[in-house]
Design a protein around this motif. Structure first.
Motif, PDB file in Angstrom:
ATOM      1  N   ALA A 119      -4.070  -0.646 -14.337  1.00  0.00           N
ATOM      2  CA  ALA A 119      -3.450  -1.205 -13.135  1.00  0.00           C
ATOM      3  C   ALA A 119      -2.837  -0.109 -12.251  1.00  0.00           C
TER       4      ALA A 119
ATOM      5  N   ILE B  68      -6.417  -5.732 -10.606  1.00  0.00           N
ATOM      6  CA  ILE B  68      -6.868  -5.412 -11.976  1.00  0.00           C
ATOM      7  C   ILE B  68      -6.198  -6.375 -12.972  1.00  0.00           C
ATOM      8  N   ARG B  69      -4.881  -6.581 -12.812  1.00  0.00           N
ATOM      9  CA  ARG B  69      -4.170  -7.489 -13.743  1.00  0.00           C
ATOM     10  C   ARG B  69      -4.740  -8.899 -13.645  1.00  0.00           C
TER      11      ARG B  69
ATOM     12  N   LYS C  40      -8.184  -9.240 -15.326  1.00  0.00           N
ATOM     13  CA  LYS C  40      -8.124  -9.322 -16.798  1.00  0.00           C
ATOM     14  C   LYS C  40      -7.830 -10.755 -17.230  1.00  0.00           C
TER      15      LYS C  40
ATOM     16  N   THR D 297     -11.904   4.755  -4.809  1.00  0.00           N
ATOM     17  CA  THR D 297     -11.326   4.602  -6.157  1.00  0.00           C
ATOM     18  C   THR D 297     -12.355   4.073  -7.166  1.00  0.00           C
TER      19      THR D 297
ATOM     20  N   ARG E 114     -10.535   7.352 -11.614  1.00  0.00           N
ATOM     21  CA  ARG E 114     -11.908   6.840 -11.506  1.00  0.00           C
ATOM     22  C   ARG E 114     -12.679   6.978 -12.810  1.00  0.00           C
TER      23      ARG E 114
ATOM     24  N   GLY F  78      -3.675  -2.535  -8.291  1.00  0.00           N
ATOM     25  CA  GLY F  78      -3.165  -2.798  -9.638  1.00  0.00           C
ATOM     26  C   GLY F  78      -3.032  -4.289  -9.905  1.00  0.00           C
TER      27      GLY F  78
ATOM     28  N   GLU G 201       2.278   5.509  -0.406  1.00  0.00           N
ATOM     29  CA  GLU G 201       2.047   5.921  -1.799  1.00  0.00           C
ATOM     30  C   GLU G 201       3.052   6.994  -2.234  1.00  0.00           C
TER      31      GLU G 201
ATOM     32  N   SER H 203      -1.731  -1.300  -0.302  1.00  0.00           N
ATOM     33  CA  SER H 203      -1.471  -0.050  -1.026  1.00  0.00           C
ATOM     34  C   SER H 203      -2.084  -0.137  -2.420  1.00  0.00           C
ATOM     35  N   SER H 204      -1.944   0.941  -3.174  1.00  0.00           N
ATOM     36  CA  SER H 204      -2.538   0.963  -4.515  1.00  0.00           C
ATOM     37  C   SER H 204      -1.894  -0.066  -5.431  1.00  0.00           C
ATOM     38  N   ALA H 205      -0.679  -0.503  -5.094  1.00  0.00           N
ATOM     39  CA  ALA H 205      -0.024  -1.537  -5.915  1.00  0.00           C
ATOM     40  C   ALA H 205      -0.840  -2.829  -5.898  1.00  0.00           C
TER      41      ALA H 205
ATOM     42  N   LEU I 173     -13.525   1.211  -7.370  1.00  0.00           N
ATOM     43  CA  LEU I 173     -13.292  -0.182  -7.778  1.00  0.00           C
ATOM     44  C   LEU I 173     -14.423  -1.092  -7.301  1.00  0.00           C
TER      45      LEU I 173
ATOM     46  N   ASP J  19       7.066  -4.624  -3.153  1.00  0.00           N
ATOM     47  CA  ASP J  19       7.102  -5.192  -4.500  1.00  0.00           C
ATOM     48  C   ASP J  19       7.284  -6.708  -4.452  1.00  0.00           C
TER      49      ASP J  19
ATOM     50  N   PHE K 204      -4.031   9.974  -6.177  1.00  0.00           N
ATOM     51  CA  PHE K 204      -5.446  10.155  -5.850  1.00  0.00           C
ATOM     52  C   PHE K 204      -5.735   9.722  -4.409  1.00  0.00           C
TER      53      PHE K 204
ATOM     54  N   LEU L 228      -1.030   5.073   4.693  1.00  0.00           N
ATOM     55  CA  LEU L 228      -1.300   4.912   3.263  1.00  0.00           C
ATOM     56  C   LEU L 228      -0.621   6.021   2.457  1.00  0.00           C
TER      57      LEU L 228
END
Lengths: 144, 122
Positions: free
Chosen positions: A107, B70-71, B74, B99, A99, B67, A50, B62-64, B101, B29, A113, A46
């Protein structure tokens, strides 16, 4: 079999997102050879993903002509990885906590983090374009 | 041109639309763009959907991807729909927890639990 000899490698990689597999592949194979736990491998995977994508997107601004330099050292107790991009650097202390407040609903902004959450040591050079990350091997008694 | 690999499968059960992510790892991506396109094509034309995302196949993200979620959320709420996540493996759940979430998304143990939440016993 556990390899007792530390492995040290340096590589220079194209600044494109897909090239992250050129780093993850050999590092994760070495972690397995050195009996790192699945949790440790997940954390290091990870962090590499990142950090590399941050370097490509924010450091090198998606310019495929730029490069990313990777150095890693793996021994029986730890893995240490440094990544340097060709960008102008950034101030990691200025990155907001993802957070908090409205950031929770944004997004982006979680990469750094997560790196800090999953690695034991995360440091930047003064210029802000090199990140050094260390993960110490989880003791067998700590494995789930 | 090589054919696009399917990124999701879609199933309709009772009053829910279940979207299952087929990839074990969601990272690049291109993966994320393909996912976004596939999921948006389900959400955008519809209203009042009960959307359940099944992460049972996913071992790494991954964090992507956070994201992307989240999109998507919405857009889901703009269309008066509901979004539930389920079948998240413990390592990935930890990412949601760290995180925070877990406060943003409704997360259920499995598909049945998510469906049951839509149809509470009277």
């Amino acid at each position: 079999m556990v390899s007792n000899k530390p492995i040290s490698q340096s590589m220079i990689i194209a600044s494109v997102p897909s090239a992250v597999s050129d780093v993850c592949g050999p590092v994760l194979a070495e972690l397995e050879a050195n009996n790192f736990s699945q949790e440790d491998s997940f954390a290091v995977h990870l962090a590499i993903e990142e950090a590399f994508l941050n370097a490509v997107r924010h450091g090198n601004k998606m310019d495929p002509a730029k490069k990313i330099k990777i150095d890693y050292l793996i021994d029986a107790d730890k893995v240490e990885i440094s990544m340097t991009d060709d960008g102008s650097g950034f101030n990691p202390k200025a990155v907001p906590d993802p957070r908090c407040g409205e950031n929770l609903y944004k997004a982006g902004g979680r990469g750094l983090f997560l790196i800090e959450s999953y690695m034991d040591v995360v440091e930047f050079n003064e210029h802000g374009n090199t990140v050094r990350m260390i993960k110490y091997k989880q003791k067998a008694s700590q494995s789930k | 041109m090589s054919p696009l690999k399917p990124r999701i499968s879609v199933e309709y059960v009772e009053n829910a639309t279940i979207v299952t992510f087929t990839d074990e790892k969601i990272l690049e991506d291109n993966d994320i763009a393909a996912l976004q396109e596939s999921v948006m094509s389900i959400i955008e034309p519809a209203q009042h959907l009960n959307l359940i995302f099944d992460f049972g196949n996913v071992q790494f993200l991954s964090s992507a991807v956070l994201g992307l979620l989240i999109r998507i959320s919405k857009k889901v709420y703009e269309n008066d729909s509901n979004l539930m996540l389920c079948n998240i493996n413990p390592k990935i759940y930890e990412i949601f927890k760290i995180t925070r979430l877990t406060k943003v998304f409704d997360i259920y143990k499995d598909v049945n639990a998510a469906i049951a939440s839509l149809n509470p016993a009277e």
